[in-house]
Write an enzyme that holds these catalytic residues in place. Structure first.
Site, short mmCIF file in Angstrom:
data_model
loop_
_atom_site.label_atom_id
_atom_site.label_comp_id
_atom_site.label_asym_id
_atom_site.label_seq_id
_atom_site.Cartn_x
_atom_site.Cartn_y
_atom_site.Cartn_z
N ASP A 173 -3.48 4.77 -0.44
CA ASP A 173 -4.21 3.52 -0.19
C ASP A 173 -4.78 3.36 1.20
OD1 ASP A 173 -4.00 2.24 -2.71
OD2 ASP A 173 -2.09 1.75 -2.31
N ALA A 199 0.89 -1.14 0.00
CA ALA A 199 -0.07 0.13 -0.04
C ALA A 199 1.07 1.47 -0.02
CB ALA A 199 -0.96 -0.02 1.10
N ASP A 200 0.26 2.31 -0.69
CA ASP A 200 0.84 3.57 -0.27
C ASP A 200 0.28 4.45 0.31
OD1 ASP A 200 -1.08 4.78 -1.84
OD2 ASP A 200 0.10 4.87 -3.69
N SER A 201 0.48 5.78 0.77
CA SER A 201 -0.22 6.56 1.87
C SER A 201 -1.58 6.89 1.46
CB SER A 201 0.61 7.91 1.91
OG SER A 201 0.58 8.78 0.86
#
Lengths: 410, 79
Positions: free
Chosen positions: B39, B35-37
Site C-alpha cells: 500500500d 496500510a501494508d508495505s
C-alpha cells in the site's frame, strides 16, 4: 456450495433460473465488442444483491478491490457463499491447519495483465501498481480465501484450461483421502470476458459469431447450427469434507464425490482426438474409481461447449454406456451460462449435485435440430424430472486434458 | 491547511479507504491507517503522479506519516 454466474448470484437463484430454462447470455456489456468477431458472452449481472445480482462492495471492501483482478473477486464471492453455507468455522489452530483451499482458473487476471502491458508500453513502467502481480496470479483466489477465513492447510491451485474446475475439486478430494486435510474449499473462478480474451479465442476460431443479433441462441450444444462456444464468467466453489468429520459436526451434506478420472489426449493443442477417446478414458477411470457400472449413472453434465467437439463427446459417452445409453440423460448447461472456462467444471459439478438432490435434469437450451441422432436423451429445451442417484460431470481443456467426476447423493 | 496537505489527505483517504478524520498529520500509514508495505509503495506512486515529483526509494522509505509526505512534497515544490 456457492455460485456466481451469468444467471446471477447464489446457489438456489442460479439453480431455479437454470431449471426454468432461462439464459444468462447477452450482448457484451462490459466493453464495446463492435470491433471483434464475437459480440456475445455470459456476464455476471451487476445490481442489488437481493435481486440476485452482483454488488461487489457487498463482498470485497472497496480499498481491496483494486488489488485483485475480477476473477479473484468472483472467486471470493462464491467462496464466501460456500463457506457460510457449510457452517465450517474452525476455532482451534489445529482445525484451521486441517482446512485447505484449492481453487483453479484457466486464464487468471487477463484484463489486469493487459492494463499493465499498456502502462509499460507507454514508458510508465515505474508507475506499475505494486499489486499487479498478486492481482493476476491464478493461485491468489486460494490465497485470498485462506487469508479471509484463516484456513492454514494446503493452499493450492489448478491450471488446466477448461478442465481446471473439475481437476481442482477432484484433486482436493484426493488430498482429503490422502490425509493432507479434513476440509478443502475447492472450485474454479474465471473472468476472461475482456477484449483480449474475446479476441484471443476468436482468433482461434473457437467462439460463436453467427448469433450476434440473437445472443440467447448462440450457445446451442449438439445443434446443427452451432458455430462455436460463448464465453462466460463466474465461479463455483464447494466445501469438501471427510465424511466422518462432516457427520460428526452435523454438517449439511449435499452429496459425496465417489469417482474421479483424468486423462491426456497426446494429440493436438486444441482439438480432441478421434472419438474423443481421451474423454472416454477419463470417464472410464472415474467409473472404475467409483466402483460402479456406467448404467448406475442417471445424469451426465456434458462438457458440451457448442462446438464441433460436442458430437465427439457424445460418441465417447455412448461408448461408455453401451446398451444403457437410452437410460441416461445428458445435458449441457453451457447452453444457459456459456463456457466459464476454468470455472466451468466447478459450476457444472455443483449443478450435477443439485440434479441429484432434486431429481431433475437441467435442460440443453437451443437444441432445436441435433446434428447427430442418439439414444441418449439430451434434455432439449426443458428440464426433466427423473430419478437421479448418481451423476457424472465432464470437463476437457486445451492441451488435451480431460477430467470426469462422479457424485452421489447421501 | 495548505493546498498540498489537502491533496495528500485526499489521496490517502482514497487509496487506503479510511475515514478522513483519521488522516491527521501525525497518523502513520502502517500503524494507524492500516496500510501494508505494498500500500505504501502505491501511495508514494500516487503522490508522484499527483504532484509531478520524483520520490526516490531512499526518500520514500522515510515517509511514514501523513506529515512526512506533506513536508517532503512541499520541500520539492519549493525547490
Amino acid at each position: 456450495m456457492g455460485i456466481v454466474s451469468p444467471l446471477g448470484l447464489g446457489l438456489e437463484h442460479n439453480w431455479s433460473r437454470l431449471i426454468a430454462g432461462e439464459s444468462g447470455i447477452g450482448r457484451i456489456a462490459s466493453f464495446d465488442p463492435s470491433d471483434l468477431p464475437a459480440h456475445v458472452a455470459g456476464e455476471v449481472p451487476a445490481g442489488p444483491t437481493e435481486a440476485g445480482c452482483l454488488t461487489l462492495s457487498d463482498w470485497v471492501p472497496v480499498k481491496d478491490q483494486k488489488k485483485m483482478d475480477r476473477f479473484i473477486h468472483l472467486g471470493l464471492v462464491a467462496a464466501t457463499e460456500a463457506v457460510e453455507d457449510s457452517g465450517w468455522k474452525p476455532e482451534s489452530e489445529e482445525d484451521r491447519c486441517r482446512t485447505g483451499v484449492m481453487i483453479g482458473s484457466g486464464i487468471g487476471g487477463l484484463q489486469t495483465i493487459y492494463d499493465a502491458s499498456v502502462t509499460v508500453h507507454e514508458g510508465r513502467a515505474r508507475r506499475l501498481s505494486p499489486f499487479f502481480i498478486p492481482s493476476a496470479l491464478i493461485n491468489l483466489v486460494s490465497g485470498h480465501v485462506s487469508i479471509k477465513y484463516g484456513f492454514k492447510g494446503p493452499n493450492h491451485s489448478v491450471v488446466t484450461a477448461c478442465a481446471s474446475g473439475v481437476h481442482a475439486i477432484g484433486d482436493a478430494s484426493r488430498l482429503i483421502m490422502l490425509g493432507d486435510a479434513d476440509v478443502m474449499v475447492a472450485g474454479g473462478a474465471e473472468a476472461a470476458v475482456c477484449p483480449l480474451g474475446i479476441a484471443g479465442f476468436s482468433s482461434a476460431r473457437a467462439l460463436s459469431t453467427a448469433f450476434n443479433a440473437e445472443p440467447e441462441k448462440a450457445s446451442r450444444p449438439w445443434d446443427r447450427d452451432r458455430d462455436g462456444f460463448v464465453m462466460g464468467e463466474g465461479a463455483g466453489i464447494v466445501v469438501l469434507e471427510e465424511y466422518e468429520h462432516a457427520k460428526a459436526r452435523g454438517a449439511k451434506i449435499y452429496g459425496e464425490i465417489i469417482g474421479y478420472g483424468m486423462s491426456g489426449d497426446a494429440y493436438h493443442i486444441t482439438a480432441p482426438a478421434e472419438g474423443h477417446e481421451g474423454a472416454y478414458r477419463a470417464m472410464q477411470a472415474a467409473v472404475r474409481s467409483a466402483g460402479i457400472a456406467p448404467s448406475d449413472i442417471g445424469y451426465v453434465n456434458a462438457h458440451g461447449t457448442s462446438t464441433m467437439a460436442d458430437d465427439l463427446e457424445l460418441q465417447a459417452v455412448e461408448r461408455l454406456f453401451g446398451d444403457a445409453a437410452s437410460q441416461v440423460a445428458m445435458s449441457s448447461t453451457k447452453s444457459a451460462i456459456g463456457h466459464l472456462l476454468g470455472a466451468a467444471g466447478a459450476v457444472e459439478a455443483i449443478f450435477s449435485i443439485l440434479a441429484i438432490r432434486d431429481n431433475v435434469a437441467p435442460p440443453t437450451l437451443n437444441l432445436d435440430n441435433p446434428s447427430t441422432e442418439s439414444a441418449i436423451d439430451r434434455v432439449a429445451h426443458e428440464a426433466q424430472r427423473r430419478k437421479i442417484d448418481i451423476a457424472l460431470s465432464n470437463s476437457f481443456g486445451f492441451g488435451g486434458t480431460n477430467a470426469s467426476i462422479i457424485v452421489r447423493g447421501v | 491547511m495548505s493546498e498540498i496537505a489537502d491533496k495528500v489527505k485526499k489521496i490517502v483517504v482514497e487509496h487506503l479507504g479510511v475515514e478522513e478524520s483519521k488522516v491527521t498529520p501525525e497518523a502513520s500509514f502502517i500503524d494507524d491507517l492500516g496500510a501494508d508495505s505494498l500500500d505504501t509503495v502505491e501511495l508514494v506512486m500516487a503522490f508522484e503522479e499527483a504532484f509531478s515529483v520524483e520520490i526516490p526509494e531512499d526518500a520514500a522509505e522515510k515517509i511514514a506519516t501523513v506529515k512526512d509526505a506533506i513536508d517532503y512534497i512541499e520541500k520539492q515544490k519549493a525547490a
